[in-house]
Scaffold this active site. Structure first.
Site, PDB file in Angstrom:
ATOM      1  N   ARG A 138       0.870  -1.171   0.000  1.00  0.00           N
ATOM      2  CA  ARG A 138       0.000   0.000   0.000  1.00  0.00           C
ATOM      3  C   ARG A 138       0.907   1.222   0.000  1.00  0.00           C
ATOM      4  O   ARG A 138       2.068   1.154   0.423  1.00  0.00           O
ATOM      5  CB  ARG A 138      -0.904   0.012   1.231  1.00  0.00           C
ATOM      6  CG  ARG A 138      -1.862  -1.182   1.320  1.00  0.00           C
ATOM      7  CD  ARG A 138      -2.688  -1.117   2.595  1.00  0.00           C
ATOM      8  NE  ARG A 138      -3.646  -2.222   2.680  1.00  0.00           N
ATOM      9  CZ  ARG A 138      -3.404  -3.401   3.249  1.00  0.00           C
ATOM     10  NH1 ARG A 138      -2.200  -3.631   3.798  1.00  0.00           N
ATOM     11  NH2 ARG A 138      -4.327  -4.342   3.286  1.00  0.00           N
ATOM     12  N   LYS A 163      -2.202  -2.470   7.521  1.00  0.00           N
ATOM     13  CA  LYS A 163      -3.612  -2.267   7.820  1.00  0.00           C
ATOM     14  C   LYS A 163      -4.066  -3.264   8.879  1.00  0.00           C
ATOM     15  O   LYS A 163      -3.784  -4.459   8.778  1.00  0.00           O
ATOM     16  CB  LYS A 163      -4.442  -2.453   6.538  1.00  0.00           C
ATOM     17  CG  LYS A 163      -5.881  -1.977   6.661  1.00  0.00           C
ATOM     18  CD  LYS A 163      -6.560  -2.010   5.312  1.00  0.00           C
ATOM     19  CE  LYS A 163      -7.976  -1.466   5.388  1.00  0.00           C
ATOM     20  NZ  LYS A 163      -8.654  -1.470   4.069  1.00  0.00           N
ATOM     21  N   HIS A 269      -2.577   3.028  -5.832  1.00  0.00           N
ATOM     22  CA  HIS A 269      -3.172   1.780  -5.362  1.00  0.00           C
ATOM     23  C   HIS A 269      -3.468   0.833  -6.525  1.00  0.00           C
ATOM     24  O   HIS A 269      -3.540  -0.389  -6.330  1.00  0.00           O
ATOM     25  CB  HIS A 269      -4.451   2.062  -4.586  1.00  0.00           C
ATOM     26  CG  HIS A 269      -4.793   0.989  -3.583  1.00  0.00           C
ATOM     27  ND1 HIS A 269      -3.985   0.712  -2.494  1.00  0.00           N
ATOM     28  CD2 HIS A 269      -5.820   0.113  -3.516  1.00  0.00           C
ATOM     29  CE1 HIS A 269      -4.523  -0.276  -1.794  1.00  0.00           C
ATOM     30  NE2 HIS A 269      -5.628  -0.668  -2.397  1.00  0.00           N
ATOM     31  N   ARG A 272      -0.869  -1.781  -6.828  1.00  0.00           N
ATOM     32  CA  ARG A 272      -1.050  -2.925  -5.907  1.00  0.00           C
ATOM     33  C   ARG A 272      -2.093  -3.887  -6.466  1.00  0.00           C
ATOM     34  O   ARG A 272      -1.919  -5.105  -6.408  1.00  0.00           O
ATOM     35  CB  ARG A 272      -1.463  -2.393  -4.535  1.00  0.00           C
ATOM     36  CG  ARG A 272      -1.844  -3.471  -3.518  1.00  0.00           C
ATOM     37  CD  ARG A 272      -2.110  -2.812  -2.164  1.00  0.00           C
ATOM     38  NE  ARG A 272      -2.983  -3.581  -1.301  1.00  0.00           N
ATOM     39  CZ  ARG A 272      -2.583  -4.495  -0.422  1.00  0.00           C
ATOM     40  NH1 ARG A 272      -1.297  -4.755  -0.304  1.00  0.00           N
ATOM     41  NH2 ARG A 272      -3.453  -5.129   0.339  1.00  0.00           N
ATOM     42  N   HIS A 295      -4.232  -9.491   3.426  1.00  0.00           N
ATOM     43  CA  HIS A 295      -5.682  -9.546   3.595  1.00  0.00           C
ATOM     44  C   HIS A 295      -6.039 -10.501   4.734  1.00  0.00           C
ATOM     45  O   HIS A 295      -5.523 -11.617   4.797  1.00  0.00           O
ATOM     46  CB  HIS A 295      -6.362 -10.027   2.315  1.00  0.00           C
ATOM     47  CG  HIS A 295      -6.349  -9.016   1.216  1.00  0.00           C
ATOM     48  ND1 HIS A 295      -6.552  -9.343  -0.113  1.00  0.00           N
ATOM     49  CD2 HIS A 295      -6.166  -7.667   1.234  1.00  0.00           C
ATOM     50  CE1 HIS A 295      -6.490  -8.253  -0.845  1.00  0.00           C
ATOM     51  NE2 HIS A 295      -6.254  -7.223  -0.060  1.00  0.00           N
ATOM     52  N   TYR A 304      -9.875 -10.255  -7.163  1.00  0.00           N
ATOM     53  CA  TYR A 304      -8.952 -10.171  -8.298  1.00  0.00           C
ATOM     54  C   TYR A 304      -9.172 -11.292  -9.307  1.00  0.00           C
ATOM     55  O   TYR A 304      -8.734 -11.183 -10.452  1.00  0.00           O
ATOM     56  CB  TYR A 304      -7.503 -10.167  -7.787  1.00  0.00           C
ATOM     57  CG  TYR A 304      -7.199  -8.967  -6.922  1.00  0.00           C
ATOM     58  CD1 TYR A 304      -7.165  -7.690  -7.468  1.00  0.00           C
ATOM     59  CD2 TYR A 304      -6.980  -9.114  -5.564  1.00  0.00           C
ATOM     60  CE1 TYR A 304      -6.911  -6.587  -6.682  1.00  0.00           C
ATOM     61  CE2 TYR A 304      -6.724  -8.009  -4.758  1.00  0.00           C
ATOM     62  CZ  TYR A 304      -6.693  -6.754  -5.327  1.00  0.00           C
ATOM     63  OH  TYR A 304      -6.449  -5.657  -4.532  1.00  0.00           O
TER      64      TYR A 304
END
Length: 322
Positions: A138, A163, A269, A272, A295, A304
């Site tokens: 990120r 995150k 972003h 990414r 994640h 994706y």
């Protein structure tokens, strides 16, 4: 009211810092609290309840037409205010309906488009952009990267406090190693000059500054991508050389996308997103990609699979079979 009691916004800041939240979160939360109070004619939050919170959120969605993410951000700030600062157990607030994010597919560049965009960049901007695409970072993870967390011998990057305040390991692309080595030599020289000038200390995460008082001046704790200028810490802890501002990279990527003739609305972003999609296209298993991206749930990574270069939903058109 107790005259010795800190003002409400100061209480908000104190509770945020106790929980080791970032300065960005502190700024965002205090701004939403101010806007909430201002919207209700400067009434104190303890005098208000569910109706006032819902009225404010409705105003944001209907009157201001803000995005769902913005409305949810405001709600998170108010949840923090009532639960952590005012210590009010208000079950009604937990039940406030959150706006749903629209189910948009991520913008993804082709490999050729990525190459064209990166070819339009140079220097530090090129390095950051290559880490976004080559390591799946990120933007703020790249900018907050510390020297000690780049492992050249293992070809790894340790992402600290990503995150959700989680650590993870991702790859360091061989393509950037030489340039990154050269860049760090320049950063080291800058750090030595800062030390000679009586500065050279960097802001440390959490309570490390108290636990290790000399660590802030150590080379390993310096930012890989430092700002060109020293600045006063907004929390009043001294003068530091912070990392590059994210707008610098956002602007550089936007200009590179335009020069490359890419018509997609690409941002940092997007690099990414492209990292994840291209790994899946190459046959990498989704669990590995999930770990590299950081994640918490594989369902987040599965989005994706809907943008792989295999046509709509991965199905061949009957026209192509004729």
């Amino acid at each position: 009211m107790d005259d010795d009691k800190p003002r409400l916004l100061d209480q908000v800041r104190q509770q945020i810092r106790l929980r080791n939240y970032s300065i960005r979160t502190e700024t965002i939360y205090t701004e939403w609290v101010k806007r909430y109070i201002r919207f209700h004619k400067y009434r104190h939050p303890v005098e208000m309840g569910a109706a006032e919170v819902e009225a404010f959120l409705t105003h944001l969605a209907v009157g201001r037409n803000v995005a769902a993410a913005t409305q949810n951000q405001a709600l998170a700030a108010l949840l923090f205010l009532y639960k952590e600062v005012l210590k009010l157990e208000l079950p009604w607030l937990e039940g406030v309906v959150r706006a749903k994010k629209p189910a948009h597919l991520p913008v993804v560049l082709t490999r050729d488009e990525v190459a064209r965009v990166l070819a339009q960049m140079s220097g530090v901007h090129w390095l950051v952009a290559n880490l976004l695409y080559g390591s799946g970072l990120r933007l703020m993870e790249a900018l907050r990267l510390r020297v000690k967390d780049v492992e050249f011998s293992r070809g790894e990057i340790l992402v600290r406090d990503g995150k959700g305040q989680k650590d993870r390991v991702t790859m360091l692309p061989r393509l950037v190693m030489i340039r990154l080595h050269q860049h760090l030599e320049e950063v080291s020289a800058l750090h030595q000059q800062d030390l000679a000038d009586g500065f050279g200390r960097v802001n440390l995460p959490f309570a490390l500054a108290r636990k290790y008082p000399n660590a802030a001046a150590e080379w390993g704790w310096q930012f890989v991508f430092p700002s060109g200028n020293r600045s006063q810490d907004p929390r009043g802890a001294g003068t530091f050389r912070h990392h590059l501002h994210e707008k610098t990279i956002q602007r550089a990527v936007r200009e590179a996308v335009h020069k490359a003739g890419v018509i997609k609305p690409a941002t940092p972003h997007t690099l990414r997103h492209s990292f994840a999609t291209h790994l899946l296209e190459a046959g990498q298993d989704i669990r590995t990609v999930q770990e590299l991206l950081g994640h918490a749930d594989v369902k987040t990574t599965q989005i994706y699979t809907h943008v792989l270069n295999r046509g709509g939903l991965g199905v061949m058109s009957p026209l192509d079979r004729v």
